[in-house]
Enzyme design. Structure first.
Site, PDB file in Angstrom:
ATOM      1  N   GLU A   1       0.889  -1.319   0.011  1.00  0.00           N
ATOM      2  CA  GLU A   1      -0.051   0.023   0.113  1.00  0.00           C
ATOM      3  C   GLU A   1       1.121   1.149   0.321  1.00  0.00           C
ATOM      4  OE1 GLU A   1      -4.024  -1.588   2.068  1.00  0.00           O
ATOM      5  OE2 GLU A   1      -2.913  -0.309   3.890  1.00  0.00           O
TER       6      GLU A   1
ATOM      7  N   GLU B   1      -6.173  -6.733  -1.352  1.00  0.00           N
ATOM      8  CA  GLU B   1      -6.451  -7.336  -0.634  1.00  0.00           C
ATOM      9  C   GLU B   1      -8.379  -6.686  -0.402  1.00  0.00           C
ATOM     10  OE1 GLU B   1      -4.691  -4.858   3.315  1.00  0.00           O
ATOM     11  OE2 GLU B   1      -3.567  -5.542   2.259  1.00  0.00           O
TER      12      GLU B   1
END
Length: 539
Positions: free
Chosen positions: A328, A434
Protein backbone atom coordinates in the site's frame (compact mmCIF):
# COMPACT_ATOMS: atom_id res chain seq x y z
CA UNK A 1 -24.43 12.99 -14.73
CA UNK A 2 -25.33 9.36 -14.16
CA UNK A 3 -25.85 8.74 -17.89
CA UNK A 4 -22.57 10.50 -18.72
CA UNK A 5 -20.81 8.33 -16.16
CA UNK A 6 -22.21 5.13 -17.67
CA UNK A 7 -21.36 6.17 -21.24
CA UNK A 8 -17.81 6.98 -20.06
CA UNK A 9 -17.52 3.50 -18.63
CA UNK A 10 -18.58 1.92 -21.94
CA UNK A 11 -16.02 4.05 -23.77
CA UNK A 12 -13.37 2.98 -21.26
CA UNK A 13 -14.20 -0.68 -21.85
CA UNK A 14 -13.72 -0.23 -25.59
CA UNK A 15 -10.19 1.10 -25.07
CA UNK A 16 -9.24 -2.10 -23.28
CA UNK A 17 -9.88 -4.42 -26.20
CA UNK A 18 -6.50 -3.71 -27.73
CA UNK A 19 -4.59 -4.84 -24.65
CA UNK A 20 -6.15 -8.29 -24.29
CA UNK A 21 -3.16 -9.96 -25.90
CA UNK A 22 -0.84 -8.42 -23.33
CA UNK A 23 -2.80 -9.92 -20.43
CA UNK A 24 -2.90 -13.31 -22.06
CA UNK A 25 0.84 -13.28 -22.66
CA UNK A 26 1.62 -12.38 -19.05
CA UNK A 27 -0.97 -14.67 -17.49
CA UNK A 28 -2.04 -17.46 -19.87
CA UNK A 29 -5.04 -18.39 -17.73
CA UNK A 30 -6.58 -14.93 -17.97
CA UNK A 31 -9.80 -14.43 -19.89
CA UNK A 32 -10.30 -13.33 -23.45
CA UNK A 33 -12.31 -10.12 -23.47
CA UNK A 34 -15.00 -8.65 -25.62
CA UNK A 35 -14.28 -5.61 -27.73
CA UNK A 36 -16.50 -2.53 -27.59
CA UNK A 37 -17.98 -3.39 -30.97
CA UNK A 38 -18.84 -6.91 -29.91
CA UNK A 39 -20.57 -5.71 -26.79
CA UNK A 40 -23.52 -4.41 -28.76
CA UNK A 41 -24.54 -8.02 -29.50
CA UNK A 42 -23.11 -10.62 -31.86
CA UNK A 43 -21.26 -8.91 -34.71
CA UNK A 44 -19.61 -11.94 -36.27
CA UNK A 45 -20.50 -15.57 -36.96
CA UNK A 46 -23.98 -16.92 -37.59
CA UNK A 47 -25.47 -16.62 -34.09
CA UNK A 48 -27.09 -13.41 -32.95
CA UNK A 49 -28.98 -12.29 -29.87
CA UNK A 50 -32.39 -10.97 -30.88
CA UNK A 51 -33.29 -7.62 -29.32
CA UNK A 52 -30.28 -7.53 -26.93
CA UNK A 53 -31.26 -4.10 -25.57
CA UNK A 54 -35.04 -4.74 -25.39
CA UNK A 55 -35.79 -1.83 -27.72
CA UNK A 56 -37.66 -3.39 -30.65
CA UNK A 57 -41.21 -3.14 -29.39
CA UNK A 58 -41.31 -0.50 -26.67
CA UNK A 59 -43.10 -1.67 -23.56
CA UNK A 60 -44.44 -5.20 -23.24
CA UNK A 61 -42.90 -8.62 -23.86
CA UNK A 62 -39.47 -8.29 -25.52
CA UNK A 63 -39.17 -9.65 -29.06
CA UNK A 64 -37.17 -12.87 -29.35
CA UNK A 65 -37.28 -13.62 -25.64
CA UNK A 66 -39.34 -16.20 -23.73
CA UNK A 67 -40.64 -16.04 -20.18
CA UNK A 68 -41.12 -18.90 -17.74
CA UNK A 69 -42.53 -18.53 -14.25
CA UNK A 70 -44.65 -15.86 -12.59
CA UNK A 71 -47.00 -14.21 -15.07
CA UNK A 72 -46.47 -10.49 -15.57
CA UNK A 73 -43.21 -10.34 -13.58
CA UNK A 74 -41.02 -9.84 -16.67
CA UNK A 75 -41.62 -6.88 -19.00
CA UNK A 76 -39.90 -4.01 -20.79
CA UNK A 77 -40.28 -0.39 -19.83
CA UNK A 78 -38.85 3.00 -20.73
CA UNK A 79 -36.05 4.89 -18.93
CA UNK A 80 -33.62 2.12 -19.65
CA UNK A 81 -29.90 1.78 -20.04
CA UNK A 82 -29.54 4.84 -22.25
CA UNK A 83 -26.34 3.93 -24.11
CA UNK A 84 -26.19 4.34 -27.89
CA UNK A 85 -29.87 5.19 -28.17
CA UNK A 86 -31.20 2.43 -25.92
CA UNK A 87 -34.46 3.71 -24.49
CA UNK A 88 -35.84 0.63 -22.77
CA UNK A 89 -34.88 -2.00 -20.23
CA UNK A 90 -36.10 -5.40 -19.14
CA UNK A 91 -37.57 -5.32 -15.66
CA UNK A 92 -38.28 -8.13 -13.22
CA UNK A 93 -40.79 -6.98 -10.59
CA UNK A 94 -44.07 -7.95 -9.00
CA UNK A 95 -46.19 -6.75 -6.12
CA UNK A 96 -46.20 -10.35 -4.86
CA UNK A 97 -43.34 -12.83 -4.42
CA UNK A 98 -42.26 -14.11 -7.82
CA UNK A 99 -39.92 -16.48 -9.65
CA UNK A 100 -39.27 -15.65 -13.29
CA UNK A 101 -36.83 -16.62 -16.04
CA UNK A 102 -36.50 -14.52 -19.19
CA UNK A 103 -34.56 -16.62 -21.68
CA UNK A 104 -33.44 -16.87 -25.29
CA UNK A 105 -31.82 -19.69 -27.25
CA UNK A 106 -29.14 -18.50 -29.67
CA UNK A 107 -28.41 -20.85 -32.57
CA UNK A 108 -25.91 -20.93 -35.40
CA UNK A 109 -22.91 -20.45 -33.13
CA UNK A 110 -19.52 -21.89 -33.94
CA UNK A 111 -18.58 -24.31 -31.17
CA UNK A 112 -16.12 -22.83 -28.68
CA UNK A 113 -15.97 -20.52 -25.68
CA UNK A 114 -18.52 -17.71 -25.31
CA UNK A 115 -19.14 -15.03 -22.72
CA UNK A 116 -22.53 -13.69 -21.75
CA UNK A 117 -22.43 -10.08 -20.55
CA UNK A 118 -25.20 -8.02 -19.00
CA UNK A 119 -25.61 -4.49 -17.71
CA UNK A 120 -27.72 -4.86 -14.59
CA UNK A 121 -28.93 -3.19 -11.44
CA UNK A 122 -30.90 -4.56 -8.52
CA UNK A 123 -32.38 -3.35 -5.26
CA UNK A 124 -31.52 -6.65 -3.55
CA UNK A 125 -33.59 -8.82 -1.27
CA UNK A 126 -33.71 -11.72 -3.72
CA UNK A 127 -33.54 -15.40 -2.88
CA UNK A 128 -31.69 -15.92 -6.17
CA UNK A 129 -30.90 -13.41 -8.89
CA UNK A 130 -28.47 -14.26 -11.68
CA UNK A 131 -27.55 -14.45 -15.34
CA UNK A 132 -26.74 -17.87 -16.77
CA UNK A 133 -25.33 -19.24 -20.02
CA UNK A 134 -26.04 -22.87 -20.86
CA UNK A 135 -24.96 -25.14 -23.69
CA UNK A 136 -25.80 -28.83 -23.61
CA UNK A 137 -25.24 -30.01 -20.06
CA UNK A 138 -22.73 -27.24 -19.30
CA UNK A 139 -23.74 -24.01 -17.68
CA UNK A 140 -22.35 -21.18 -15.56
CA UNK A 141 -24.07 -18.35 -13.74
CA UNK A 142 -23.15 -15.05 -12.12
CA UNK A 143 -25.19 -13.38 -9.40
CA UNK A 144 -26.56 -9.89 -9.95
CA UNK A 145 -24.96 -7.52 -7.39
CA UNK A 146 -27.00 -5.17 -5.25
CA UNK A 147 -26.53 -1.49 -6.07
CA UNK A 148 -28.42 1.06 -4.01
CA UNK A 149 -27.81 4.27 -5.95
CA UNK A 150 -29.29 3.29 -9.32
CA UNK A 151 -25.97 2.69 -11.08
CA UNK A 152 -25.59 0.05 -13.76
CA UNK A 153 -23.00 -2.72 -13.26
CA UNK A 154 -21.55 -5.02 -15.89
CA UNK A 155 -21.28 -8.74 -15.11
CA UNK A 156 -20.23 -11.76 -17.18
CA UNK A 157 -20.36 -15.55 -17.24
CA UNK A 158 -18.88 -17.98 -19.74
CA UNK A 159 -19.39 -21.49 -21.09
CA UNK A 160 -17.95 -23.75 -23.76
CA UNK A 161 -20.58 -24.00 -26.50
CA UNK A 162 -21.27 -27.34 -28.15
CA UNK A 163 -23.97 -28.26 -30.63
CA UNK A 164 -23.82 -24.74 -32.13
CA UNK A 165 -26.30 -23.24 -29.66
CA UNK A 166 -26.51 -21.70 -26.20
CA UNK A 167 -29.32 -20.46 -23.99
CA UNK A 168 -29.28 -17.17 -22.11
CA UNK A 169 -31.19 -17.04 -18.81
CA UNK A 170 -32.04 -13.94 -16.77
CA UNK A 171 -33.48 -15.25 -13.50
CA UNK A 172 -35.06 -13.63 -10.43
CA UNK A 173 -36.50 -15.48 -7.43
CA UNK A 174 -37.60 -12.51 -5.41
CA UNK A 175 -39.81 -11.19 -2.65
CA UNK A 176 -42.74 -8.87 -3.26
CA UNK A 177 -41.58 -5.48 -4.48
CA UNK A 178 -37.98 -6.47 -5.17
CA UNK A 179 -36.69 -5.55 -8.61
CA UNK A 180 -33.91 -6.19 -11.12
CA UNK A 181 -33.27 -4.31 -14.37
CA UNK A 182 -31.37 -5.48 -17.46
CA UNK A 183 -30.14 -2.84 -19.89
CA UNK A 184 -28.03 -4.56 -22.54
CA UNK A 185 -27.23 -8.22 -23.18
CA UNK A 186 -24.15 -9.35 -25.11
CA UNK A 187 -22.85 -12.72 -26.30
CA UNK A 188 -19.28 -12.76 -27.56
CA UNK A 189 -16.52 -15.28 -28.30
CA UNK A 190 -13.99 -15.91 -25.54
CA UNK A 191 -13.95 -17.07 -21.94
CA UNK A 192 -13.96 -14.71 -18.94
CA UNK A 193 -12.12 -16.67 -16.26
CA UNK A 194 -10.80 -15.65 -12.86
CA UNK A 195 -7.32 -17.19 -12.65
CA UNK A 196 -6.48 -15.91 -9.15
CA UNK A 197 -8.70 -16.87 -6.22
CA UNK A 198 -6.43 -16.15 -3.29
CA UNK A 199 -6.09 -15.47 0.39
CA UNK A 200 -3.55 -13.61 2.51
CA UNK A 201 -2.86 -16.14 5.26
CA UNK A 202 0.21 -14.48 6.76
CA UNK A 203 -0.87 -15.24 10.36
CA UNK A 204 -1.71 -18.90 9.71
CA UNK A 205 1.68 -20.42 10.58
CA UNK A 206 1.69 -18.73 13.98
CA UNK A 207 -1.96 -19.67 14.56
CA UNK A 208 -1.16 -23.31 13.93
CA UNK A 209 1.94 -23.16 16.17
CA UNK A 210 -0.21 -21.76 18.99
CA UNK A 211 -2.94 -24.38 18.66
CA UNK A 212 -5.37 -22.73 16.25
CA UNK A 213 -7.88 -25.23 14.88
CA UNK A 214 -10.10 -25.07 11.79
CA UNK A 215 -13.18 -27.06 10.84
CA UNK A 216 -14.98 -27.55 7.54
CA UNK A 217 -18.65 -26.70 7.09
CA UNK A 218 -19.59 -30.12 8.45
CA UNK A 219 -17.70 -29.42 11.66
CA UNK A 220 -14.81 -31.79 10.97
CA UNK A 221 -11.34 -30.52 11.91
CA UNK A 222 -8.99 -30.13 8.94
CA UNK A 223 -5.98 -28.13 7.86
CA UNK A 224 -7.07 -24.57 7.05
CA UNK A 225 -5.43 -24.51 3.61
CA UNK A 226 -6.95 -27.91 2.94
CA UNK A 227 -10.42 -26.50 3.60
CA UNK A 228 -9.85 -23.39 1.49
CA UNK A 229 -8.06 -25.29 -1.28
CA UNK A 230 -10.88 -27.82 -1.53
CA UNK A 231 -13.24 -24.89 -2.03
CA UNK A 232 -11.08 -23.57 -4.90
CA UNK A 233 -8.52 -21.19 -3.39
CA UNK A 234 -5.38 -21.47 -5.52
CA UNK A 235 -3.06 -18.65 -4.44
CA UNK A 236 -1.49 -17.63 -1.10
CA UNK A 237 -0.28 -14.15 -0.23
CA UNK A 238 2.35 -13.87 2.54
CA UNK A 239 3.90 -10.71 3.99
CA UNK A 240 7.40 -10.35 5.39
CA UNK A 241 8.89 -7.80 7.78
CA UNK A 242 12.60 -7.07 8.08
CA UNK A 243 13.27 -7.49 11.82
CA UNK A 244 10.02 -7.60 13.83
CA UNK A 245 10.32 -7.38 17.59
CA UNK A 246 8.80 -10.79 18.36
CA UNK A 247 9.49 -12.61 15.09
CA UNK A 248 5.95 -12.06 13.77
CA UNK A 249 5.98 -12.04 9.96
CA UNK A 250 9.75 -12.52 9.81
CA UNK A 251 11.51 -14.45 7.07
CA UNK A 252 11.41 -17.77 8.92
CA UNK A 253 7.63 -17.51 9.27
CA UNK A 254 7.43 -16.60 5.58
CA UNK A 255 9.48 -19.64 4.55
CA UNK A 256 7.30 -21.93 6.66
CA UNK A 257 4.13 -20.47 5.14
CA UNK A 258 5.52 -20.87 1.64
CA UNK A 259 6.28 -24.53 2.28
CA UNK A 260 2.74 -25.09 3.50
CA UNK A 261 1.32 -23.35 0.43
CA UNK A 262 3.48 -25.52 -1.83
CA UNK A 263 2.26 -28.64 -0.01
CA UNK A 264 -1.30 -27.63 -0.94
CA UNK A 265 -0.35 -26.90 -4.56
CA UNK A 266 -0.97 -23.17 -4.25
CA UNK A 267 0.98 -20.38 -5.92
CA UNK A 268 2.77 -17.72 -3.87
CA UNK A 269 2.36 -13.94 -3.87
CA UNK A 270 5.13 -12.35 -1.77
CA UNK A 271 4.31 -9.10 0.03
CA UNK A 272 7.39 -7.07 1.03
CA UNK A 273 6.60 -4.42 3.66
CA UNK A 274 10.19 -3.11 3.91
CA UNK A 275 9.64 -2.33 7.57
CA UNK A 276 9.83 -3.99 10.99
CA UNK A 277 6.07 -3.67 11.41
CA UNK A 278 2.80 -2.93 9.61
CA UNK A 279 2.82 -0.61 6.62
CA UNK A 280 -0.08 1.12 4.87
CA UNK A 281 -0.71 4.56 3.32
CA UNK A 282 -0.24 6.21 6.71
CA UNK A 283 2.65 4.13 8.05
CA UNK A 284 5.88 3.33 6.21
CA UNK A 285 8.58 3.25 8.88
CA UNK A 286 12.11 2.46 7.74
CA UNK A 287 13.55 -0.68 9.37
CA UNK A 288 15.56 0.20 12.47
CA UNK A 289 18.73 -1.30 11.01
CA UNK A 290 18.48 1.04 8.01
CA UNK A 291 17.20 4.14 9.78
CA UNK A 292 20.40 6.21 9.56
CA UNK A 293 21.37 5.19 6.03
CA UNK A 294 21.71 7.59 3.12
CA UNK A 295 19.75 7.23 -0.10
CA UNK A 296 22.53 5.30 -1.79
CA UNK A 297 22.86 3.03 1.24
CA UNK A 298 19.08 2.45 1.27
CA UNK A 299 19.22 1.46 -2.38
CA UNK A 300 21.83 -1.13 -1.49
CA UNK A 301 19.89 -2.26 1.60
CA UNK A 302 16.64 -2.84 -0.26
CA UNK A 303 18.38 -4.55 -3.19
CA UNK A 304 20.28 -6.97 -0.99
CA UNK A 305 17.35 -7.70 1.30
CA UNK A 306 14.95 -8.34 -1.61
CA UNK A 307 17.48 -10.60 -3.31
CA UNK A 308 18.13 -12.59 -0.12
CA UNK A 309 14.47 -13.24 0.75
CA UNK A 310 13.48 -14.19 -2.79
CA UNK A 311 16.67 -16.23 -3.16
CA UNK A 312 15.89 -18.15 0.04
CA UNK A 313 12.41 -18.93 -1.28
CA UNK A 314 13.89 -20.17 -4.55
CA UNK A 315 16.48 -22.30 -2.78
CA UNK A 316 13.88 -24.08 -0.68
CA UNK A 317 11.82 -24.88 -3.77
CA UNK A 318 9.02 -22.33 -3.24
CA UNK A 319 9.77 -19.48 -5.69
CA UNK A 320 7.23 -16.66 -5.61
CA UNK A 321 5.02 -16.32 -8.67
CA UNK A 322 4.34 -12.64 -7.94
CA UNK A 323 6.24 -10.17 -5.74
CA UNK A 324 4.96 -6.80 -4.56
CA UNK A 325 7.76 -4.38 -3.71
CA UNK A 326 6.06 -2.50 -0.91
CA UNK A 327 2.64 -2.66 0.72
CA UNK A 328 0.00 0.00 0.00
CA UNK A 329 2.69 2.43 -1.12
CA UNK A 330 0.36 5.30 -2.10
CA UNK A 331 2.77 7.64 -0.30
CA UNK A 332 5.98 5.74 -0.90
CA UNK A 333 7.97 3.69 1.61
CA UNK A 334 11.09 3.92 3.81
CA UNK A 335 9.91 7.23 5.24
CA UNK A 336 11.04 9.95 5.27
CA UNK A 337 13.45 9.23 2.43
CA UNK A 338 11.15 7.12 0.27
CA UNK A 339 8.72 9.86 -0.77
CA UNK A 340 9.14 13.33 0.64
CA UNK A 341 6.17 15.36 -0.60
CA UNK A 342 7.99 18.58 0.24
CA UNK A 343 10.76 17.78 -2.21
CA UNK A 344 10.68 18.60 -5.90
CA UNK A 345 12.38 15.29 -6.70
CA UNK A 346 10.18 13.13 -4.44
CA UNK A 347 9.25 10.64 -7.13
CA UNK A 348 12.81 10.51 -8.43
CA UNK A 349 13.98 9.37 -4.99
CA UNK A 350 11.12 6.93 -4.51
CA UNK A 351 11.58 5.65 -8.05
CA UNK A 352 15.25 4.93 -7.44
CA UNK A 353 14.39 2.88 -4.34
CA UNK A 354 11.64 0.98 -6.14
CA UNK A 355 13.97 0.15 -9.02
CA UNK A 356 16.55 -1.16 -6.58
CA UNK A 357 13.97 -3.35 -4.85
CA UNK A 358 12.76 -4.72 -8.19
CA UNK A 359 16.31 -5.34 -9.38
CA UNK A 360 16.99 -7.30 -6.22
CA UNK A 361 13.93 -9.49 -6.78
CA UNK A 362 14.86 -10.11 -10.41
CA UNK A 363 18.47 -10.96 -9.54
CA UNK A 364 17.18 -13.88 -7.46
CA UNK A 365 14.25 -14.91 -9.65
CA UNK A 366 14.01 -13.43 -13.15
CA UNK A 367 10.63 -15.11 -13.68
CA UNK A 368 8.77 -13.47 -10.79
CA UNK A 369 6.04 -11.01 -11.81
CA UNK A 370 6.57 -7.57 -10.26
CA UNK A 371 3.53 -5.99 -8.61
CA UNK A 372 2.95 -2.40 -7.48
CA UNK A 373 0.33 -2.20 -4.72
CA UNK A 374 -1.64 0.80 -3.47
CA UNK A 375 -4.79 1.19 -1.39
CA UNK A 376 -8.31 2.26 -2.42
CA UNK A 377 -9.50 0.57 -5.59
CA UNK A 378 -12.54 2.86 -5.62
CA UNK A 379 -10.50 6.04 -6.20
CA UNK A 380 -9.56 6.52 -9.85
CA UNK A 381 -7.84 9.84 -9.12
CA UNK A 382 -5.52 8.15 -6.61
CA UNK A 383 -4.73 5.27 -8.96
CA UNK A 384 -4.09 7.63 -11.87
CA UNK A 385 -1.78 9.87 -9.84
CA UNK A 386 0.32 7.00 -8.57
CA UNK A 387 0.67 4.97 -11.73
CA UNK A 388 1.13 7.95 -14.03
CA UNK A 389 4.14 8.85 -11.86
CA UNK A 390 5.36 5.23 -11.81
CA UNK A 391 5.20 5.08 -15.60
CA UNK A 392 6.93 8.47 -15.91
CA UNK A 393 9.74 7.16 -13.71
CA UNK A 394 9.98 4.07 -15.94
CA UNK A 395 9.39 1.70 -13.04
CA UNK A 396 9.37 -1.83 -14.53
CA UNK A 397 6.26 -3.69 -13.30
CA UNK A 398 3.90 -6.37 -14.56
CA UNK A 399 0.75 -6.17 -12.43
CA UNK A 400 -1.31 -3.46 -10.74
CA UNK A 401 -2.55 -4.43 -7.26
CA UNK A 402 -5.19 -2.51 -5.32
CA UNK A 403 -6.83 -2.87 -1.91
CA UNK A 404 -10.62 -2.74 -1.72
CA UNK A 405 -12.69 -2.65 1.45
CA UNK A 406 -16.16 -1.43 0.46
CA UNK A 407 -16.96 -0.01 3.91
CA UNK A 408 -13.86 2.21 3.74
CA UNK A 409 -13.40 2.80 0.02
CA UNK A 410 -16.74 2.90 -1.81
CA UNK A 411 -19.51 1.00 -3.55
CA UNK A 412 -19.17 -1.66 -6.22
CA UNK A 413 -19.92 0.77 -9.05
CA UNK A 414 -16.98 2.92 -7.93
CA UNK A 415 -14.80 -0.18 -7.87
CA UNK A 416 -15.88 -1.14 -11.39
CA UNK A 417 -15.35 2.36 -12.72
CA UNK A 418 -11.82 2.51 -11.29
CA UNK A 419 -10.84 -0.95 -12.52
CA UNK A 420 -12.14 -0.26 -16.03
CA UNK A 421 -10.30 3.06 -16.28
CA UNK A 422 -7.14 1.52 -14.88
CA UNK A 423 -7.23 -1.28 -17.45
CA UNK A 424 -7.81 1.19 -20.28
CA UNK A 425 -5.05 3.59 -19.30
CA UNK A 426 -2.23 1.20 -18.41
CA UNK A 427 -3.00 -2.06 -20.20
CA UNK A 428 -1.73 -4.07 -17.24
CA UNK A 429 -3.34 -7.04 -15.47
CA UNK A 430 -5.08 -6.00 -12.24
CA UNK A 431 -5.55 -7.91 -9.00
CA UNK A 432 -7.21 -6.95 -5.73
CA UNK A 433 -4.42 -7.67 -3.25
CA UNK A 434 -6.74 -7.20 -0.30
CA UNK A 435 -10.48 -7.36 0.30
CA UNK A 436 -12.71 -8.58 3.13
CA UNK A 437 -16.16 -8.15 4.71
CA UNK A 438 -17.59 -8.88 8.18
CA UNK A 439 -19.93 -11.77 9.01
CA UNK A 440 -20.82 -10.04 12.29
CA UNK A 441 -20.26 -6.74 14.10
CA UNK A 442 -19.97 -8.49 17.45
CA UNK A 443 -16.49 -9.09 18.85
CA UNK A 444 -15.25 -12.59 19.52
CA UNK A 445 -12.26 -11.44 21.58
CA UNK A 446 -12.42 -9.04 24.55
CA UNK A 447 -8.68 -8.31 24.26
CA UNK A 448 -9.01 -6.30 21.03
CA UNK A 449 -11.34 -3.80 19.42
CA UNK A 450 -12.75 -4.88 16.07
CA UNK A 451 -11.05 -3.29 13.06
CA UNK A 452 -14.49 -2.45 11.71
CA UNK A 453 -17.79 -2.27 13.57
CA UNK A 454 -19.72 0.70 12.13
CA UNK A 455 -23.02 -0.53 10.71
CA UNK A 456 -23.62 2.80 8.96
CA UNK A 457 -20.63 2.12 6.68
CA UNK A 458 -21.85 -1.26 5.43
CA UNK A 459 -22.79 -1.40 1.78
CA UNK A 460 -26.57 -1.42 1.32
CA UNK A 461 -27.83 -4.91 0.59
CA UNK A 462 -24.86 -6.63 2.24
CA UNK A 463 -25.53 -7.27 5.91
CA UNK A 464 -22.80 -8.06 8.42
CA UNK A 465 -23.92 -11.67 8.45
CA UNK A 466 -22.60 -14.90 6.95
CA UNK A 467 -24.78 -14.50 3.86
CA UNK A 468 -23.80 -10.84 3.45
CA UNK A 469 -20.10 -11.63 3.75
CA UNK A 470 -20.39 -14.35 1.12
CA UNK A 471 -22.39 -12.11 -1.21
CA UNK A 472 -19.91 -9.24 -0.96
CA UNK A 473 -16.86 -11.37 -1.74
CA UNK A 474 -18.74 -13.13 -4.55
CA UNK A 475 -19.85 -9.85 -6.11
CA UNK A 476 -16.41 -8.28 -5.71
CA UNK A 477 -14.96 -11.22 -7.63
CA UNK A 478 -17.70 -10.77 -10.23
CA UNK A 479 -16.65 -7.15 -10.79
CA UNK A 480 -13.01 -8.16 -11.22
CA UNK A 481 -13.99 -10.95 -13.61
CA UNK A 482 -15.77 -8.41 -15.82
CA UNK A 483 -12.76 -6.10 -16.30
CA UNK A 484 -12.34 -5.67 -20.07
CA UNK A 485 -9.44 -7.10 -21.98
CA UNK A 486 -9.09 -10.13 -19.71
CA UNK A 487 -7.17 -7.85 -17.35
CA UNK A 488 -9.05 -8.77 -14.16
CA UNK A 489 -6.90 -11.51 -12.63
CA UNK A 490 -8.80 -12.05 -9.38
CA UNK A 491 -8.59 -11.14 -5.70
CA UNK A 492 -7.00 -12.09 -2.38
CA UNK A 493 -9.22 -12.20 0.68
CA UNK A 494 -7.26 -10.63 3.53
CA UNK A 495 -6.59 -12.94 6.50
CA UNK A 496 -9.40 -15.50 6.10
CA UNK A 497 -7.76 -17.67 8.81
CA UNK A 498 -7.05 -14.98 11.43
CA UNK A 499 -9.33 -16.34 14.12
CA UNK A 500 -9.05 -15.79 17.87
CA UNK A 501 -5.92 -17.60 19.05
CA UNK A 502 -4.15 -16.26 22.17
CA UNK A 503 -0.71 -14.95 21.25
CA UNK A 504 -1.57 -14.43 17.58
CA UNK A 505 -2.58 -10.78 17.86
CA UNK A 506 -1.83 -7.76 15.72
CA UNK A 507 0.82 -6.06 17.91
CA UNK A 508 4.34 -7.51 17.61
CA UNK A 509 5.34 -5.64 20.79
CA UNK A 510 2.51 -7.09 22.91
CA UNK A 511 1.98 -10.88 22.92
CA UNK A 512 -1.28 -10.47 24.83
CA UNK A 513 -2.89 -8.32 22.14
CA UNK A 514 -5.84 -9.69 20.20
CA UNK A 515 -6.20 -9.39 16.44
CA UNK A 516 -9.47 -7.45 16.00
CA UNK A 517 -10.03 -9.18 12.64
CA UNK A 518 -11.95 -12.26 13.75
CA UNK A 519 -15.27 -10.81 12.54
CA UNK A 520 -13.96 -10.81 8.95
CA UNK A 521 -12.33 -14.23 8.92
CA UNK A 522 -13.79 -17.07 6.85
CA UNK A 523 -14.27 -19.13 10.02
CA UNK A 524 -16.86 -18.31 12.68
CA UNK A 525 -16.35 -18.06 16.43
CA UNK A 526 -16.57 -21.85 16.67
CA UNK A 527 -13.75 -22.06 14.08
CA UNK A 528 -16.14 -23.53 11.51
CA UNK A 529 -15.95 -22.59 7.82
CA UNK A 530 -18.47 -19.95 6.76
CA UNK A 531 -20.44 -19.90 3.49
CA UNK A 532 -17.98 -17.37 2.02
CA UNK A 533 -15.43 -20.14 1.38
CA UNK A 534 -17.61 -21.40 -1.48
CA UNK A 535 -16.84 -18.18 -3.39
CA UNK A 536 -13.46 -19.68 -4.21
CA UNK A 537 -15.06 -22.09 -6.67
CA UNK A 538 -13.40 -21.97 -10.13
CA UNK A 539 -15.16 -20.01 -12.87
Amino acid sequence: MRQLKEQSRIWTRGLCAGVAALALTAFPAAAHAQSSGERGGMRSGDGQVVDPAFNLDGTGTPVGWNTTGTSGASYTEATGYGYNGDAYQLTHWSSAAYDVDTWQRVTGLADGDYTLGAWVKSGGGDTANYIELQSGRAGNRTAVPVISDGSWLYIVTSVHVTGHEATIHLVSDSAAGDWTDYGLITLTPGYASLPIRGGDVSTLVRSEQLGGAYHNSAGQQENALGILGSAGMNYVRLRVWVNPEDGMNDEQQLLAGAREAEAHHMKLFLDFHYSDTWTDPGHQATPAAWADDSLSQLESDIYSYSAKVVGDLVRQGTPPDMVQTGNEINGGFLWPTGLDYGSSNAWTTFGALLKSAIAGVKSADPHAKIVLHIANAASWSGVEWFFDNAVAQKIPFDVIALSYYSYWHGYLDELQSTLDQTAARYGKPIVLAETAYPFTLQSGDPTATLSFSDSTELETGYAAAPAGQAAMFRDTLNIVQAVPGGLGLGAFYWEPTWTVVPGNGWDPTDPSAGDGWESQAMFDYDDKALPVVTDYAPR
